[in-house]
Write a protein that holds these residues in place. Sequence first.
Motif, PDB file in Angstrom:
ATOM      1  N   GLU A 383       0.918  -1.420   0.284  1.00  0.00           N
ATOM      2  CA  GLU A 383      -0.240  -0.426   0.456  1.00  0.00           C
ATOM      3  C   GLU A 383       0.589   1.673  -0.224  1.00  0.00           C
ATOM      4  O   GLU A 383       0.770   2.427  -0.500  1.00  0.00           O
ATOM      5  CB  GLU A 383      -0.462   0.298   1.008  1.00  0.00           C
ATOM      6  CG  GLU A 383      -2.352  -1.119   1.137  1.00  0.00           C
ATOM      7  CD  GLU A 383      -2.932  -0.909   2.304  1.00  0.00           C
ATOM      8  OE1 GLU A 383      -2.940  -0.338   3.118  1.00  0.00           O
ATOM      9  OE2 GLU A 383      -3.416  -1.780   2.769  1.00  0.00           O
ATOM     10  N   GLU A 384       2.027   1.336   1.110  1.00  0.00           N
ATOM     11  CA  GLU A 384       2.821   1.979   0.332  1.00  0.00           C
ATOM     12  C   GLU A 384       4.190   1.629  -0.061  1.00  0.00           C
ATOM     13  O   GLU A 384       5.076   0.359   0.223  1.00  0.00           O
ATOM     14  CB  GLU A 384       3.378   3.041   1.768  1.00  0.00           C
ATOM     15  CG  GLU A 384       2.039   3.656   2.400  1.00  0.00           C
ATOM     16  CD  GLU A 384       2.158   4.525   3.963  1.00  0.00           C
ATOM     17  OE1 GLU A 384       2.526   3.852   4.483  1.00  0.00           O
ATOM     18  OE2 GLU A 384       1.430   5.270   3.812  1.00  0.00           O
ATOM     19  N   VAL A 385       5.378   2.418  -0.851  1.00  0.00           N
ATOM     20  CA  VAL A 385       6.772   2.382  -1.158  1.00  0.00           C
ATOM     21  C   VAL A 385       6.985   3.618  -0.922  1.00  0.00           C
ATOM     22  O   VAL A 385       6.429   5.232  -0.652  1.00  0.00           O
ATOM     23  CB  VAL A 385       6.530   2.087  -2.416  1.00  0.00           C
ATOM     24  CG1 VAL A 385       5.247   0.719  -2.478  1.00  0.00           C
ATOM     25  CG2 VAL A 385       6.328   3.016  -3.627  1.00  0.00           C
ATOM     26  N   ARG A 386       8.649   3.809  -1.296  1.00  0.00           N
ATOM     27  CA  ARG A 386       9.248   4.839  -0.766  1.00  0.00           C
ATOM     28  C   ARG A 386       9.724   4.909  -2.225  1.00  0.00           C
ATOM     29  O   ARG A 386      10.950   3.651  -2.644  1.00  0.00           O
ATOM     30  CB  ARG A 386      10.288   4.668   0.481  1.00  0.00           C
ATOM     31  CG  ARG A 386       9.862   4.729   1.873  1.00  0.00           C
ATOM     32  CD  ARG A 386      10.896   4.456   2.593  1.00  0.00           C
ATOM     33  NE  ARG A 386      12.068   5.291   2.409  1.00  0.00           N
ATOM     34  CZ  ARG A 386      11.441   6.505   3.347  1.00  0.00           C
ATOM     35  NH1 ARG A 386      10.239   7.075   3.933  1.00  0.00           N
ATOM     36  NH2 ARG A 386      12.512   7.558   3.579  1.00  0.00           N
ATOM     37  N   THR A 391       8.406   8.886   0.700  1.00  0.00           N
ATOM     38  CA  THR A 391       7.088   7.980   0.975  1.00  0.00           C
ATOM     39  C   THR A 391       5.387   7.987   0.070  1.00  0.00           C
ATOM     40  O   THR A 391       5.144   9.364   0.232  1.00  0.00           O
ATOM     41  CB  THR A 391       7.020   7.593   2.349  1.00  0.00           C
ATOM     42  OG1 THR A 391       7.638   7.429   3.360  1.00  0.00           O
ATOM     43  CG2 THR A 391       5.718   6.482   2.410  1.00  0.00           C
ATOM     44  N   ILE A 392       5.763   7.177  -0.565  1.00  0.00           N
ATOM     45  CA  ILE A 392       4.245   7.222  -1.593  1.00  0.00           C
ATOM     46  C   ILE A 392       2.849   6.214  -1.046  1.00  0.00           C
ATOM     47  O   ILE A 392       3.319   5.082  -1.595  1.00  0.00           O
ATOM     48  CB  ILE A 392       4.821   7.226  -2.985  1.00  0.00           C
ATOM     49  CG1 ILE A 392       5.852   8.179  -3.301  1.00  0.00           C
ATOM     50  CG2 ILE A 392       3.352   7.525  -4.014  1.00  0.00           C
ATOM     51  CD1 ILE A 392       6.461   8.579  -4.488  1.00  0.00           C
ATOM     52  N   LEU A 499      10.256  -1.405   7.879  1.00  0.00           N
ATOM     53  CA  LEU A 499       9.851  -0.271   9.083  1.00  0.00           C
ATOM     54  C   LEU A 499       9.987   1.180   9.064  1.00  0.00           C
ATOM     55  O   LEU A 499       8.670   1.766   9.740  1.00  0.00           O
ATOM     56  CB  LEU A 499      11.390  -0.368   9.812  1.00  0.00           C
ATOM     57  CG  LEU A 499      10.919   0.407  10.808  1.00  0.00           C
ATOM     58  CD1 LEU A 499      10.416  -0.730  12.078  1.00  0.00           C
ATOM     59  CD2 LEU A 499      12.659  -0.645  11.453  1.00  0.00           C
ATOM     60  N   LEU A 500      10.376   1.914   8.079  1.00  0.00           N
ATOM     61  CA  LEU A 500      10.067   3.304   8.253  1.00  0.00           C
ATOM     62  C   LEU A 500       8.351   3.824   7.887  1.00  0.00           C
ATOM     63  O   LEU A 500       7.453   4.505   8.497  1.00  0.00           O
ATOM     64  CB  LEU A 500      11.088   3.956   7.041  1.00  0.00           C
ATOM     65  CG  LEU A 500      12.502   4.043   7.917  1.00  0.00           C
ATOM     66  CD1 LEU A 500      12.838   4.437   6.740  1.00  0.00           C
ATOM     67  CD2 LEU A 500      12.714   5.042   8.865  1.00  0.00           C
ATOM     68  N   LEU A 501       7.441   2.609   6.361  1.00  0.00           N
ATOM     69  CA  LEU A 501       6.711   2.912   6.126  1.00  0.00           C
ATOM     70  C   LEU A 501       5.559   2.317   7.204  1.00  0.00           C
ATOM     71  O   LEU A 501       4.401   3.188   7.903  1.00  0.00           O
ATOM     72  CB  LEU A 501       6.053   2.070   4.817  1.00  0.00           C
ATOM     73  CG  LEU A 501       6.484   2.304   4.115  1.00  0.00           C
ATOM     74  CD1 LEU A 501       6.989   1.115   2.650  1.00  0.00           C
ATOM     75  CD2 LEU A 501       6.486   3.601   3.516  1.00  0.00           C
ATOM     76  N   GLU A 504       5.420   5.396   9.485  1.00  0.00           N
ATOM     77  CA  GLU A 504       4.823   6.705   9.754  1.00  0.00           C
ATOM     78  C   GLU A 504       2.875   6.399   9.718  1.00  0.00           C
ATOM     79  O   GLU A 504       2.465   7.175   9.831  1.00  0.00           O
ATOM     80  CB  GLU A 504       5.467   6.769   8.280  1.00  0.00           C
ATOM     81  CG  GLU A 504       6.677   7.593   8.182  1.00  0.00           C
ATOM     82  CD  GLU A 504       6.910   7.404   6.334  1.00  0.00           C
ATOM     83  OE1 GLU A 504       6.134   7.506   5.653  1.00  0.00           O
ATOM     84  OE2 GLU A 504       7.963   8.458   6.216  1.00  0.00           O
ATOM     85  N   ASP A 505       2.756   4.563   9.339  1.00  0.00           N
ATOM     86  CA  ASP A 505       1.332   4.884   9.469  1.00  0.00           C
ATOM     87  C   ASP A 505       0.842   4.466  10.828  1.00  0.00           C
ATOM     88  O   ASP A 505       0.017   4.883  10.787  1.00  0.00           O
ATOM     89  CB  ASP A 505       1.274   2.897   8.560  1.00  0.00           C
ATOM     90  CG  ASP A 505      -0.086   2.900   9.030  1.00  0.00           C
ATOM     91  OD1 ASP A 505      -1.097   3.460   7.537  1.00  0.00           O
ATOM     92  OD2 ASP A 505      -0.295   1.337   8.666  1.00  0.00           O
ATOM     93  N   ALA A 506       1.673   4.155  11.646  1.00  0.00           N
ATOM     94  CA  ALA A 506       1.668   4.252  12.854  1.00  0.00           C
ATOM     95  C   ALA A 506       1.443   5.463  13.351  1.00  0.00           C
ATOM     96  O   ALA A 506       0.170   5.862  14.183  1.00  0.00           O
ATOM     97  CB  ALA A 506       1.863   3.498  13.908  1.00  0.00           C
ATOM     98  N   LEU A 507       1.998   6.452  12.913  1.00  0.00           N
ATOM     99  CA  LEU A 507       1.535   7.768  13.630  1.00  0.00           C
ATOM    100  C   LEU A 507       0.988   8.696  12.988  1.00  0.00           C
ATOM    101  O   LEU A 507       0.022   9.643  13.742  1.00  0.00           O
ATOM    102  CB  LEU A 507       2.922   8.654  12.966  1.00  0.00           C
ATOM    103  CG  LEU A 507       4.566   8.920  13.654  1.00  0.00           C
ATOM    104  CD1 LEU A 507       5.574   8.564  12.900  1.00  0.00           C
ATOM    105  CD2 LEU A 507       3.922   8.651  15.486  1.00  0.00           C
TER     106      LEU A 507
END
Length: 530
Positions: A383-386, A391-392, A499-501, A504-507
């Motif tokens: 659902e998200e990629v870098r 992040t997109i 992990l970074l994605l 960001e999603d959790a935040l």
Amino acid sequence: MPVTVRACGAARTVTGLSLLFETPRTRFLVDCGMFQGPKTLKALNWEPFPYRPRDIAAVLLTHAHIDHSGLLPKLVKEGFRGPIHTSGPTVDLCAVMLPDSGHVQEMEVKHLNLRNRRRGRGEVEPIYTANDAVASLRAFRSVPMDRWLEFDELPGVRARWWNAGHMLGSASIELEFQEEETVRVLVSGDLGPDCSVFQHDPQGPEALDHVFLESTYGDEDKPCVDHAERRARLEGLVREAMHPDGALLIPAFAVERTQEICWDLVTLMQSGRIPKAPIVVDSPLAIRATEVFLEHAASLENGRSVRRALRSPLLQFTESGEQSRRIAEMEGFHIVIAGSGMCDAGRIRHHLKRWLWAPEATVLMTGFQAEGTLGRLLLDGKEEVRIQGETIRVGARIRQIRDYSGHADAPELAAWLKARAPVGGSVFLVHGEPPAMEALAARLTADGVARPGQVLQPALDDTFILPKGSPARPRDAARRRPDPAAAGRPDWHNKRAALLLAIEDALEKAPDTAAREALMARLRTTMETH
């Protein structure tokens, strides 16, 4: 000293094919490919060769794809002074593909060094430059197909190139070693499918001692799709993608895949089956490769039709970076074909940054996507990629058409090997990921094409003695390179991005500022205690 072989690449992974053959009188390579995919795997391109390049007498090249030819400029740069023998079309294609590869590396290293300076890290050098690649072209020698050849630098060795049906100029290479006993070996190269529209069916000899067989699609049974059905599927996908404010992005390999897709799109538009729309080929390499295809069109099936389509005014070719950036200003539905085919480099990445979030856009995958590449992540439904540190969220439709594959599937590989019978020694599976290799090995044994224990799956830098008419025997190898077993899998770079994605999603999903600060505090505590 017996005949030996060392698997220097494409060992339990798809890219980087290179085989080092040694006899009492000479040593040479079949292919010298670049590793592609996850960063850990690509890092092998910077590793020293497991041999001294100046000691290699010659290279015999199956075809021009970078995962088979891409480290040839590095080989020359580091001391190789022998000839590179290959088919005429492959010489012409390498003349545009290798300098382009050098240019891509220069640009990637330029951006990497910019980031490194910001982080206080040292600079790195490209594996080779465009100028290094141009210098390597002087070593290329054109050879005829279907004819035994002997070379002064390879005493006791004969070679013969057979059509492999994979791409323009592609070949399987038959080797005959004339030592105490005559040992016959066949390296398949990449084999084309039975339903190829451009290429003639693969060919090859019979009665061999050892065979090296590619296994890219060794776990798949793809139905044979004729050209009419393929165009009908493409027609449906284009119609689905058409949106007055959208775009169809087609990541495609610059050589052969781009030309096939252009041929089909132009034909569909000219016949009125899909509305006419701009088709932008945004790849300098594809532009130059198209000229090579026009020069060799007579050797292709449907060559006249291909030549007409590739000269159609419906196609727009963008050479410069400025022209590429202006594509973002286009209004109305349009189609962009750009490299790389796995979305891990090239101009397709800035088009994806422009469109990947947009629901009115479609991304159409047309080729194999290796593990860990952006293309595989998109196909897997992330659902998200870098992309380039950004992040997109994926809003575009992700579609796939598999009918343009240049590789044989499992039944076709098995049939090709059966036609080479009898094989008295070993069958080495290369150029495949472990699931594909294991499935193909099981199929070959179950179908009686190979004997139990006859099929081997070498790891990187494994070395074998190749006797006449009996199984290959393992031999200790010096100078093994690091972590060959895990190099082709999604690596820590992929896990870091995931992990970074996730962070960001959790935040974003946290209900309020206090929850976000609490989450960050827990993360900071975890990092400080490790």
